[in-house]
Scaffold this active site. Structure first.
Site, short mmCIF file in Angstrom:
data_model
loop_
_atom_site.label_atom_id
_atom_site.label_comp_id
_atom_site.label_asym_id
_atom_site.label_seq_id
_atom_site.Cartn_x
_atom_site.Cartn_y
_atom_site.Cartn_z
N GLY A 137 0.83 -0.98 0.18
CA GLY A 137 0.04 0.08 -0.02
C GLY A 137 0.91 1.24 0.08
N GLY A 160 1.61 5.16 1.85
CA GLY A 160 0.93 6.02 2.95
C GLY A 160 1.34 7.37 2.65
N ASN A 161 1.71 8.31 3.50
CA ASN A 161 2.09 9.51 3.10
C ASN A 161 3.44 9.70 2.73
OD1 ASN A 161 -0.38 10.99 4.47
ND2 ASN A 161 0.32 9.86 6.25
N PHE A 162 3.55 10.03 1.46
CA PHE A 162 4.88 10.11 0.65
C PHE A 162 5.73 8.86 0.66
CE2 PHE A 162 4.07 14.14 2.05
CZ PHE A 162 4.17 14.25 3.83
N GLY A 163 5.00 8.02 1.10
CA GLY A 163 5.90 6.66 0.98
C GLY A 163 5.16 5.44 0.51
N VAL A 167 4.61 0.98 0.77
CA VAL A 167 5.11 -0.13 1.94
C VAL A 167 5.20 -1.31 1.05
CG1 VAL A 167 4.28 -1.26 4.02
CG2 VAL A 167 4.10 1.26 3.69
N LYS A 213 8.65 0.19 4.43
CA LYS A 213 8.18 1.15 3.77
C LYS A 213 9.53 2.09 3.20
CE LYS A 213 5.80 5.41 4.93
NZ LYS A 213 4.68 6.19 5.65
N ASP A 271 -3.42 12.19 11.63
CA ASP A 271 -4.04 11.56 10.57
C ASP A 271 -4.85 10.56 10.83
OD1 ASP A 271 -2.79 10.37 7.17
OD2 ASP A 271 -4.74 11.30 7.94
#
Ligand SMILES: CCCn1cc(-c2nc(Nc3ccc(C(=O)NC)cc3)nc3[nH]ccc23)cn1
Length: 303
Positions: free
Chosen positions: A23, A25-28, A30, A49, A143
């Site tokens: 998936g 995430g924020n800016f990254g 995984v 990540k 978040d």
């Protein structure tokens, strides 16, 4: 630089075998990997990540995220395993425990026909305990949403993705951000919309929105963004969306009660959505409310 404790868990890149993407995430991104130093596929599965873009600012944020997650030790927060330095040591990767059941959103959609109110209250209680732990360390998550909750088993969920988490300065009770970035405004408290102020009380507001997602079985048709856009008008764009959402909230509009939602649970959400941050309950008070709802469900079950 990372502390002594953080450096202990160093994963060698050559033994980190990519399996699949899990998936974003924020800016990254995984990925699921197997750390297999023996090379016989007996190594442990881990979630890794890495940054998407190696923009300087994102690297600094990523290092802060690593410092945050490596300092957290709680059953209801995804566990830090260590760091993997890439070849050039330019970019690094964050190694975490792999949660096999994936995101809460996909889990709820898949299991909505067998998930009971008691199970949803158990998950709510676990997230609440994780948030209480974060608050005691002066962290504001910023978040909190179903997309950032992962499922470890049929009876355990954990808070994940600390990409936006900030430490509240000791002399203040809120954190003010400058850049808004990709803001999840439909989970934002009014003061976060109007003044970019984030606090434990704005996390409580987001927890209320998360409760709404959970008791809506994370159904896309009833998600906070869709229901909010229905209220403020779907043609509103960009920054104006935050203005219209703030005005709707100031005029006492709130997300509607999810179908079949127990009245005590909707009342909990409404308390989290008090316009004035100081009127919102603490996570420990929410814990008590959830426990009393759980007890009611147990008594009800006995009939
Ligand atoms: C939260 C936003 C960023 N993010 C974190 C993760 C993540 N996923 C998982 N397990 C996972 C994920 C997906 C599926 C699946 O079946 N998908 C179709 C199965 C298992 N374990 C994790 N440990 C730490 C992070 C993390 C994924 N995205």
């Amino acid at each position: 630089a990372l502390s002594k404790q953080q450096q202990n868990e160093v994963y060698e890149e050559r033994h980190l075998k990519f399996i699949s993407s899990l998936g974003k995430g924020n800016f990254g991104r995984v990925d699921l990997c197997r750390y297999d130093p023996l090379g016989d596929n007996t190594g442990e599965l881990v979630a890794v990540k890495q940054l998407q873009s190696n923009k300087q600012s994102n690297m600094a944020d990523f290092q802060k995220e690593i410092q945050t997650i490596s300092s957290l030790h709680c059953d209801y927060i995804v566990k830090y395993r260590g760091i993997c330095y890439s070849a050039g040591r330019l970019s690094m990767r964050l190694v975490m425990e792999f949660l096999p059941f994936g995101s809460l959103i996909s889990y709820m959609e898949k299991n909505k026909l067998i998930i009971t109110t008691r199970r949803m209250l158990l998950f709510s209680s676990q997230i609440c305990k994780g948030m209480e732990y974060l608050q005691n360390l002066h962290y504001v998550h910023r978040d909190l949403a179903a997309r950032n909750i992962l499922v470890s088993s049929d009876t355990l969920v954990k808070i994940a993705d600390f990409g936006l988490t900030k430490i509240v300065p000791l002399n203040k009770d809120y954190y003010r951000v400058t850049q808004s970035g990709e803001s999840p405004i439909f989970w934002y408290a009014p003061e976060s919309l109007s003044e970019y102020k984030f606090s434990h009380k704005s996390d409580v507001w987001s927890f209320g929105v998360l409760l709404h997602e959970l008791f809506s079985y994370c159904e896309l048709s009833r998600n906070p963004k869709r229901l909010s856009l229905h209220r403020i008008g779907c043609d509103i764009q960009g920054a104006m969306m935050a203005v219209h959402l703030f005005n709707a909230l100031r005029e006492d509009w709130r997300l509607p009660a999810p179908p079949m939602c127990p009245p005590k649970v909707f009342s909990m959400m409404m308390q989290c959505w008090a316009f004035n941050s100081e009127d919102r309950p603490s996570f420990s008070y929410l814990q008590d409310l959830i426990e009393s709802s759980l007890q009611e469900e147990r008594d009800g079950a006995k009939g």
